[in-house]
Design a protein around this motif. Structure first.
Motif, short mmCIF file in Angstrom:
data_model
loop_
_atom_site.label_atom_id
_atom_site.label_comp_id
_atom_site.label_asym_id
_atom_site.label_seq_id
_atom_site.Cartn_x
_atom_site.Cartn_y
_atom_site.Cartn_z
N PRO A 1 -10.44 -1.14 3.37
CA PRO A 1 -9.81 -1.05 3.87
C PRO A 1 -9.17 -1.95 4.53
O PRO A 1 -11.15 -2.96 5.25
CB PRO A 1 -9.24 0.05 4.76
CG PRO A 1 -9.81 1.16 4.69
CD PRO A 1 -11.10 0.46 3.74
N CYS B 1 0.61 4.52 1.82
CA CYS B 1 -0.19 5.13 2.69
C CYS B 1 -0.22 6.75 2.99
O CYS B 1 1.66 6.82 2.97
CB CYS B 1 -0.29 4.29 4.08
SG CYS B 1 -1.29 2.60 4.10
N LEU C 1 -3.11 -1.64 9.71
CA LEU C 1 -3.67 -2.35 7.86
C LEU C 1 -2.89 -3.02 7.30
O LEU C 1 -1.65 -3.40 7.57
CB LEU C 1 -4.12 -0.37 7.49
CG LEU C 1 -4.28 -0.64 6.65
CD1 LEU C 1 -5.23 -0.92 5.90
CD2 LEU C 1 -4.01 0.99 5.47
N VAL D 1 -3.07 6.85 7.74
CA VAL D 1 -2.53 6.35 9.08
C VAL D 1 -2.31 7.00 9.93
O VAL D 1 -1.96 7.92 9.99
CB VAL D 1 -1.70 5.14 8.69
CG1 VAL D 1 -2.29 3.88 8.35
CG2 VAL D 1 -0.55 5.92 8.00
N LEU E 1 -9.78 7.85 5.19
CA LEU E 1 -9.79 7.05 3.99
C LEU E 1 -9.80 8.67 3.20
O LEU E 1 -10.43 9.30 3.56
CB LEU E 1 -10.61 6.04 3.42
CG LEU E 1 -10.39 5.76 2.19
CD1 LEU E 1 -9.29 4.71 1.91
CD2 LEU E 1 -11.35 5.31 2.13
N LEU F 1 1.39 -1.22 0.28
CA LEU F 1 0.14 -0.51 0.04
C LEU F 1 1.09 1.40 0.30
O LEU F 1 1.57 1.04 0.64
CB LEU F 1 -0.86 -0.39 0.99
CG LEU F 1 -1.88 -1.14 1.49
CD1 LEU F 1 -2.27 -1.54 2.28
CD2 LEU F 1 -2.41 -1.28 -0.15
N ILE G 1 -6.39 6.18 -0.53
CA ILE G 1 -5.42 6.47 -0.05
C ILE G 1 -5.59 5.88 1.62
O ILE G 1 -6.32 7.08 2.35
CB ILE G 1 -4.18 7.33 -0.65
CG1 ILE G 1 -4.30 7.64 -1.70
CG2 ILE G 1 -3.51 7.30 0.63
CD1 ILE G 1 -3.35 8.76 -1.97
N PRO G 2 -5.74 5.19 1.43
CA PRO G 2 -5.66 5.34 3.31
C PRO G 2 -4.17 5.62 4.21
O PRO G 2 -3.99 6.17 3.48
CB PRO G 2 -5.07 3.63 3.60
CG PRO G 2 -5.19 3.19 2.47
CD PRO G 2 -5.02 3.69 1.19
N LEU H 1 -5.20 2.63 10.95
CA LEU H 1 -6.00 3.48 9.62
C LEU H 1 -6.43 3.85 10.57
O LEU H 1 -7.27 3.94 11.29
CB LEU H 1 -6.73 2.13 9.54
CG LEU H 1 -7.94 2.74 7.77
CD1 LEU H 1 -7.17 3.54 7.10
CD2 LEU H 1 -9.58 1.83 7.72
N ARG I 1 0.10 9.83 6.22
CA ARG I 1 0.55 10.65 7.41
C ARG I 1 -0.95 11.08 7.24
O ARG I 1 -1.90 11.77 6.26
CB ARG I 1 1.15 10.69 7.99
CG ARG I 1 1.93 9.83 7.89
CD ARG I 1 2.43 8.81 9.05
NE ARG I 1 3.61 7.85 9.46
CZ ARG I 1 3.54 7.35 10.23
NH1 ARG I 1 2.54 6.59 10.55
NH2 ARG I 1 4.58 6.33 9.85
#
Length: 129
Positions: free
Chosen positions: A99, A13, A106, A38, A47, A11, A35-36, A44, A15
């Motif tokens: 997700p 990810c 995640l 975190v 999103l 993935l 895009i997740p 997680l 921030r």
């Protein structure tokens, strides 16, 4: 089949402190639509979707942190969720992705494109054939 059999586990990810501009750049660079986001511990937090960014791009400062614009009420699945259950959740709720979370962390994402690949690739000839 289970979500683990189809999900993407590598993935990109971002921030919570990354910006709207960072999300736009990552989506354009990687040709992705989800895009997740975190937290500091890698869990997680939310999103960001392409649709979200398109609706905000001219209304928000590009330096706006993702924590201010991300969706935090995100439905998730586990790797051992049956694919049918994940697909039904996506279809009935009109989600483009889910997700994948295991033990609070995640571990992947499953998207509409993953299901399309599952439907097409078993019957389509391989490139170069």
């Amino acid at each position: 089949m289970l979500v683990a059999d189809l999900m993407t586990s590598q993935l990109r990810c971002l921030r919570e402190t990354d910006s709207l501009a960072d999300a736009v750049a990552a989506m354009q660079e990687l040709f992705i639509r989800h895009i997740p986001v975190v937290d500091e511990a890698g869990r997680l937090a939310g999103l960001v979707t392409q649709r979200d960014l398109l609706s905000l791009e001219h209304k928000k400062d590009p330096t706006t942190p993702l924590r201010d614009i991300m969706r935090s009420d995100v439905a998730t699945v586990s790797p051992d969720t049956p694919l049918r259950a994940a697909a039904e959740t996506m279809i009935y709720n009109k989600y483009g992705c889910l997700p994948v979370v295991e033990a609070g962390g995640l571990v992947g994402i499953i998207t509409e494109t993953d299901f399309l690949k599952l439907a097409i690739f078993p019957i389509a000839p391989k490139r170069g054939d």
